[in-house]
Scaffold this active site. Sequence first.
Site, short mmCIF file in Angstrom:
data_model
loop_
_atom_site.label_atom_id
_atom_site.label_comp_id
_atom_site.label_asym_id
_atom_site.label_seq_id
_atom_site.Cartn_x
_atom_site.Cartn_y
_atom_site.Cartn_z
N SER A 144 51.19 91.99 31.72
CA SER A 144 52.64 92.14 31.69
C SER A 144 52.91 93.63 31.49
O SER A 144 52.98 94.11 30.36
CB SER A 144 53.25 91.33 30.54
OG SER A 144 52.88 89.98 30.63
N LYS A 176 56.64 94.50 23.04
CA LYS A 176 56.44 95.36 24.22
C LYS A 176 57.18 94.81 25.43
O LYS A 176 57.84 95.54 26.18
CB LYS A 176 54.92 95.46 24.47
CG LYS A 176 54.47 96.13 25.74
CD LYS A 176 54.09 95.20 26.87
CE LYS A 176 53.12 94.12 26.53
NZ LYS A 176 52.70 93.25 27.63
N LYS A 204 58.79 89.01 34.87
CA LYS A 204 58.03 88.61 33.67
C LYS A 204 58.71 89.12 32.41
O LYS A 204 58.88 88.40 31.42
CB LYS A 204 56.59 89.14 33.78
CG LYS A 204 55.75 88.97 32.54
CD LYS A 204 55.52 87.51 32.19
CE LYS A 204 54.88 87.38 30.82
NZ LYS A 204 54.78 86.00 30.38
P1 NAD Z 1 44.44 90.69 24.31
O1 NAD Z 1 44.77 91.84 23.41
O2 NAD Z 1 43.89 89.45 23.72
O3 NAD Z 1 43.44 91.17 25.46
C1 NAD Z 1 43.47 92.44 26.03
C2 NAD Z 1 42.01 92.89 26.26
O4 NAD Z 1 42.05 94.17 26.89
C3 NAD Z 1 41.23 93.08 24.96
O5 NAD Z 1 40.01 92.39 25.05
C4 NAD Z 1 41.03 94.60 24.85
O6 NAD Z 1 39.81 94.96 24.21
C5 NAD Z 1 41.04 95.00 26.31
N1 NAD Z 1 41.42 96.39 26.55
C6 NAD Z 1 42.45 97.08 26.00
N2 NAD Z 1 42.52 98.32 26.55
C7 NAD Z 1 41.52 98.40 27.47
C8 NAD Z 1 41.10 99.41 28.39
N3 NAD Z 1 41.72 100.59 28.45
N4 NAD Z 1 40.04 99.15 29.19
C9 NAD Z 1 39.40 97.95 29.13
N5 NAD Z 1 39.76 96.95 28.29
C10 NAD Z 1 40.82 97.17 27.48
O7 NAD Z 1 45.80 90.39 25.10
P2 NAD Z 1 46.17 89.04 25.90
O8 NAD Z 1 46.93 88.14 24.98
O9 NAD Z 1 45.00 88.56 26.64
O10 NAD Z 1 47.27 89.64 26.91
C11 NAD Z 1 46.90 90.37 28.08
C12 NAD Z 1 48.15 90.57 28.90
O11 NAD Z 1 48.69 89.29 29.29
C13 NAD Z 1 49.28 91.30 28.15
O12 NAD Z 1 49.96 92.15 29.02
C14 NAD Z 1 50.18 90.17 27.68
O13 NAD Z 1 51.51 90.60 27.46
C15 NAD Z 1 50.04 89.19 28.83
N6 NAD Z 1 50.26 87.77 28.52
C16 NAD Z 1 49.74 87.21 27.38
C17 NAD Z 1 49.96 85.86 27.12
C18 NAD Z 1 49.40 85.19 25.88
O14 NAD Z 1 49.83 84.07 25.57
N7 NAD Z 1 48.47 85.80 25.15
C19 NAD Z 1 50.71 85.08 28.02
C20 NAD Z 1 51.20 85.68 29.20
C21 NAD Z 1 50.97 87.03 29.43
#
Ligand code: NAD
Length: 300
Positions: free
Chosen positions: A106, A250, A181
Site C-alpha cells: 500500500s 500511513k 487502496k
Molecule cells: P510487515 O511489516 O509485516 O512486512 C513488511 C516486510 O518488509 C518485513 O518483513 C520487513 O522486514 C520487510 N522490509 C522492510 N523494508 C525492506 C526493504 N527496504 N527491503 C526488503 N525488505 C524490507 O507488513 P505487512 O503487514 O506484511 O504489510 C505489507 C504491505 O501490505 C504494507 O504496505 C501494508 O500497508 C499492506 N497491507 C497489509 C495488510 C495486513 O493486514 N497486514 C493488509 C493489506 C495491505
Amino acid sequence: MNAISGKIGFVGIGAMGTPMAANLAKAGYKLVIYDIDATRTTAFASAHEVEVAPSLAELGKQCGTVITMLPDDKAVCKALCGETNNFQNCAVANLKVGSTVIDMSSSSPVSTRELGRLFAARGVKFIDAPVSGGVKRAVTAELAIMVGGDGAVLEACRPLFEKLGNQIFHAGPLGAGHAIKALNNYVSAAGLVAACEAVIVGQRFGLDPNVIVDVLNASSGMNNTTKIKMKQFMLSGAFNAGFTTGLMAKDLRTALEVAREVHGPSGLAQHCVEIWNEAESALGPAADHTAIYKFLERAE
Ligand code: NAD
C-alpha cells in the site's frame, strides 16, 4: 502480451508477503525471495521450495518479474531504485528491458507515478496492485486486488494474481490502485473509530457492549468493524488482527495526500489522520490497529 514466465523475485516476506509468496510457491512459480530481515527469508525457505537472494541486485539479475510487498513507498523506492534513486544495490539495477515490476504494497500513488517515469526510461513495465483482505484472506488466496497501470500488463499478470486473490479490479492508470487502496482504508479507519466511540460511549451509559454490537449489526450502523473486528479483536482483548497501527496511520496520511492533490473535501480525513497519528505515538507503530480501542477508551 505473454503471461509472465521465468523466476519471480518476491521482496518483503512479512505478515502479508509470507502467505502470498507461499501461495505462489505452492502454485508452482519459481520464487527468489528477499527481505532485509534475514530471519524471515530463512524461516520461509525452510518451509517452501524457493531460492533466497543474497542481495536485491542479485534478485534483479535472476528474475524477469519482481513483486514488492513492503511497508510503504519509502521502502519500495529504496528496494527498487536504491538510496536517492541512484539505482545502486537495488532490484531494478539489473532487470532486463521488458521485465515487469508489480508493487503490491500500500504505497503512495504520487510516488508510484514518479517510479513509473523512472522505470519507463529503463524499459521496465510497472503496475501497482495493492490488496485488501488482511492476513486471513492472504492465506486463503481470497484477497481483493486493485490494479493501476497498462491493461495488457495486468492481463499478463492475471494468472499470477488469481493465485493470490479472487477479486481483481482494473482501477485505472498507474497509481490508481494505490489511490483506491488508501481511500478504502480511510473509509475503513473512519468507520472503525466511529464504532469504537459508539461502543465506549454506550458502555459508559450503562449498556452491554455485546448488545450494542448486535444492535449495530442489525441496523444501519453496521460496518466492517462492527461485523468482524469489535467482538473478535477488541472486546475479547485479543488485539491481534494482524495489521499494525503504524501501517493504518500511513494509509490515512496517503489518503489525505491524494485528497489534497486534487483539492477534494477532506475535513473528516484530516481529523482521522490526527486521531490515528496520536494513537500511533501513544501505542507505538507496531501495535495492532485494533488496539486503538484501548487508546480511545482513555480519551474523554
Ligand atoms: P510487515 O511489516 O509485516 O512486512 C513488511 C516486510 O518488509 C518485513 O518483513 C520487513 O522486514 C520487510 N522490509 C522492510 N523494508 C525492506 C526493504 N527496504 N527491503 C526488503 N525488505 C524490507 O507488513 P505487512 O503487514 O506484511 O504489510 C505489507 C504491505 O501490505 C504494507 O504496505 C501494508 O500497508 C499492506 N497491507 C497489509 C495488510 C495486513 O493486514 N497486514 C493488509 C493489506 C495491505
